[in-house]
Motif scaffolding. Structure first.
Motif, PDB file in Angstrom:
ATOM      1  N   LEU A 252       0.140  -0.931   0.011  1.00  0.00           N
ATOM      2  CA  LEU A 252       0.213  -0.174  -0.055  1.00  0.00           C
ATOM      3  C   LEU A 252       1.043   0.877   0.079  1.00  0.00           C
ATOM      4  O   LEU A 252       0.365   2.182  -0.439  1.00  0.00           O
ATOM      5  N   ARG A 253       2.404   1.100   0.346  1.00  0.00           N
ATOM      6  CA  ARG A 253       2.763   2.373   1.342  1.00  0.00           C
ATOM      7  C   ARG A 253       3.637   2.806   0.155  1.00  0.00           C
ATOM      8  O   ARG A 253       3.975   4.011  -1.089  1.00  0.00           O
ATOM      9  N   GLU A 254       4.289   1.531  -0.808  1.00  0.00           N
ATOM     10  CA  GLU A 254       4.766   1.547  -2.342  1.00  0.00           C
ATOM     11  C   GLU A 254       4.203   1.823  -3.605  1.00  0.00           C
ATOM     12  O   GLU A 254       4.259   2.613  -4.513  1.00  0.00           O
ATOM     13  N   LEU A 255       2.525   1.815  -3.334  1.00  0.00           N
ATOM     14  CA  LEU A 255       1.599   2.960  -4.185  1.00  0.00           C
ATOM     15  C   LEU A 255       1.823   4.170  -3.955  1.00  0.00           C
ATOM     16  O   LEU A 255       1.804   4.654  -4.750  1.00  0.00           O
ATOM     17  N   GLY A 256       1.504   4.121  -2.943  1.00  0.00           N
ATOM     18  CA  GLY A 256       1.976   5.854  -2.659  1.00  0.00           C
ATOM     19  C   GLY A 256       2.985   6.326  -3.238  1.00  0.00           C
ATOM     20  O   GLY A 256       3.042   7.158  -3.603  1.00  0.00           O
ATOM     21  N   GLU A 334      -5.948  -7.979  -3.254  1.00  0.00           N
ATOM     22  CA  GLU A 334      -4.756  -7.231  -4.451  1.00  0.00           C
ATOM     23  C   GLU A 334      -5.783  -6.272  -5.269  1.00  0.00           C
ATOM     24  O   GLU A 334      -5.365  -5.356  -5.690  1.00  0.00           O
ATOM     25  N   LEU A 335      -6.920  -7.062  -5.506  1.00  0.00           N
ATOM     26  CA  LEU A 335      -8.192  -5.954  -6.138  1.00  0.00           C
ATOM     27  C   LEU A 335      -8.145  -4.242  -5.436  1.00  0.00           C
ATOM     28  O   LEU A 335      -8.619  -3.893  -6.292  1.00  0.00           O
ATOM     29  N   LEU A 336      -8.025  -4.486  -3.808  1.00  0.00           N
ATOM     30  CA  LEU A 336      -7.757  -3.233  -3.788  1.00  0.00           C
ATOM     31  C   LEU A 336      -7.060  -2.647  -3.842  1.00  0.00           C
ATOM     32  O   LEU A 336      -7.161  -0.953  -4.725  1.00  0.00           O
ATOM     33  N   LEU A 337      -5.710  -2.899  -4.171  1.00  0.00           N
ATOM     34  CA  LEU A 337      -4.463  -2.513  -4.940  1.00  0.00           C
ATOM     35  C   LEU A 337      -4.608  -1.648  -6.282  1.00  0.00           C
ATOM     36  O   LEU A 337      -3.961  -0.700  -6.501  1.00  0.00           O
ATOM     37  N   THR A 346      -2.719   8.035  -6.519  1.00  0.00           N
ATOM     38  CA  THR A 346      -3.510   7.346  -5.420  1.00  0.00           C
ATOM     39  C   THR A 346      -2.084   7.663  -4.576  1.00  0.00           C
ATOM     40  O   THR A 346      -2.264   8.626  -4.128  1.00  0.00           O
ATOM     41  N   VAL A 347      -1.395   6.464  -3.301  1.00  0.00           N
ATOM     42  CA  VAL A 347      -2.059   6.565  -1.807  1.00  0.00           C
ATOM     43  C   VAL A 347      -0.757   7.217  -2.124  1.00  0.00           C
ATOM     44  O   VAL A 347       0.908   6.905  -2.044  1.00  0.00           O
ATOM     45  N   ASN A 348      -0.322   8.851  -1.243  1.00  0.00           N
ATOM     46  CA  ASN A 348       1.043   8.887  -0.862  1.00  0.00           C
ATOM     47  C   ASN A 348       1.245   9.059   0.703  1.00  0.00           C
ATOM     48  O   ASN A 348       0.674   8.918   1.443  1.00  0.00           O
TER      49      ASN A 348
END
Ligand code: PMP
Length: 350
Positions: A252-256, A334-337, A346-348
């Motif tokens: 999740l954090r990587e996404l950010g 995984e779908l949420l991501l 996306t998420v920061n």
């Protein structure tokens, strides 16, 4: 775990209301009492000396009601004020207001509490929804507190000390995920309070299912055994849970990090976990997202990506916040991501 957590109950077993007439909490199965104390000793997250009373409930939800009853008094001229620091678990106001009791009433955000009247502060640590580690904020003489420690387990947060408050709540729902078994427990120092809680549960449900208690006792017992077993091959339950949660938070954090960020996430300090013997991160059960563009975060996620979350106003704060569960099944996570990544930016957070 295979068959290790299997419980067999024959037809004529466990028919009585009573589990142990020698115990103050006469509907608490001795096996569960023993498993709860053993697990807390092994994990080191709560003080369970022999002089502490353990009261089992139909989930910690029933014990919350029992504590409101036990900590209030019919002799007070006004209902006692119940407060919690925002953002707070959304069920506290609902549960407190529901019966329009003359014993207690919801008085909102503890950070804004300025009345010179008796009060009960509900402290959730780690907190639902935002994962923060908390203590009381009102701190007035004579104030009472309920410490809801549902998430104080190694998979969610470092276990930094043995909690030792007057009234603590734990639940099978969050310790292992067995929410449907409806087993929670309170650890209480004062015998009078404990006796009032037992009376409340007697009047509301004449105790707690013995079958459910046996299943909880079995599973908690197996987990405690594995934690103590130095020859265990592989991970114990909490190490497994912590690895899984930490992988999810990492993703999740990587996404950010990869984007400018439409959302931000809270940051948590690392802590020395006495259970694992190393410095660990918090990996809360929920991600507390904030919209950086000051939008209604719940609506944004629902309308743009069909992600169902619960918005800030349910937790006593504004709608730029929303709460996302981190405890779904792998495919859903995984779908949420995927869906979060598809929202412009996306998420920061890191
Ligand atoms: N307290 C907190 C902080 C919770 O998050 C929950 C469950 N969402 C509960 C209590 C209720 O748990 P139980 O299933 O034991 O009734």
């Amino acid at each position: 775990m295979g068959d290790r957590c299997k419980v067999v109950i024959v037809g004529d077993e466990f028919m009585s209301y009573f589990c142990n007439t020698m115990n103050l909490c006469w509907f608490l199965l001795p096996e569960l009492d023993n498993a709860i104390r053993t697990l807390h000793r092994v994990v080191g997250n709560a003080m369970v000396d022999d002089d502490r009373f353990i009261i089992v409930g139909n989930g910690s939800t029933q014990l919350f009601h029992a504590l409101l009853y036990a900590l209030s008094s019919p002799d007070l001229p006004e209902p006692i004020n119940v407060v919690a620091a925002a953002p707070f678990y959304s069920s506290y106001p609902e549960e407190t207001k529901f019966l329009r009791s003359k014993l207690y009433k919801w008085a909102g955000d503890a950070n804004c509490y300025d009345k010179d009247e008796p009060y009960i502060e509900v402290v959730t640590s780690p907190n639902n929804p935002d994962g923060s580690i908390r203590g009381t904020v009102v701190n007035r003489e004579g104030g009472k507190a309920i410490h809801d420690l549902a998430y104080y387990w190694p998979q969610y947060a470092p276990i930094t000390s043995k909690a030792d408050h007057d009234a603590m709540l734990f639940t099978f729902s969050k310790a292992t995920g067995h929410a449907g078994t409806r087993i929670g427990w309170a650890i209480v120092k004062d015998k009078v309070i404990a006796a009032k809680m037992v009376k409340f549960i007697e009047v509301s449900s004449i105790g707690v299912s013995r079958e459910a208690q046996l299943r909880a006792a079995k599973i908690l017992g197996v987990i405690a055994d594995d934690c103590r077993n130095l020859d265990l091959k592989g991970e114990n339950f909490f190490e497994y849970g912590r690895r899984l949660m930490s992988e999810r938070w990492g993703k999740l954090r990587e996404l950010g990090m990869k984007s400018n960020g439409v959302f931000s996430l809270p940051k948590y300090p690392r802590g020395y976990c006495k259970f694992t013997g190393e410095y660990t991160d918090s990996n809360p059960a929920f991600a507390w997202l904030k919209s950086n563009e000051v939008l209604n975060c719940e609506n944004l996620l629902r309308d743009e990506s069909k992600i169902i979350t619960r918005g800030g106003p349910s937790f006593g704060v504004d709608s730029t916040y929303t709460r996302v569960s981190m405890l779904s099944r792998d495919v859903e996570f995984e779908l949420l991501l995927e869906r979060l990544a598809a929202i412009k930016g996306t998420v920061n957070g890191n």
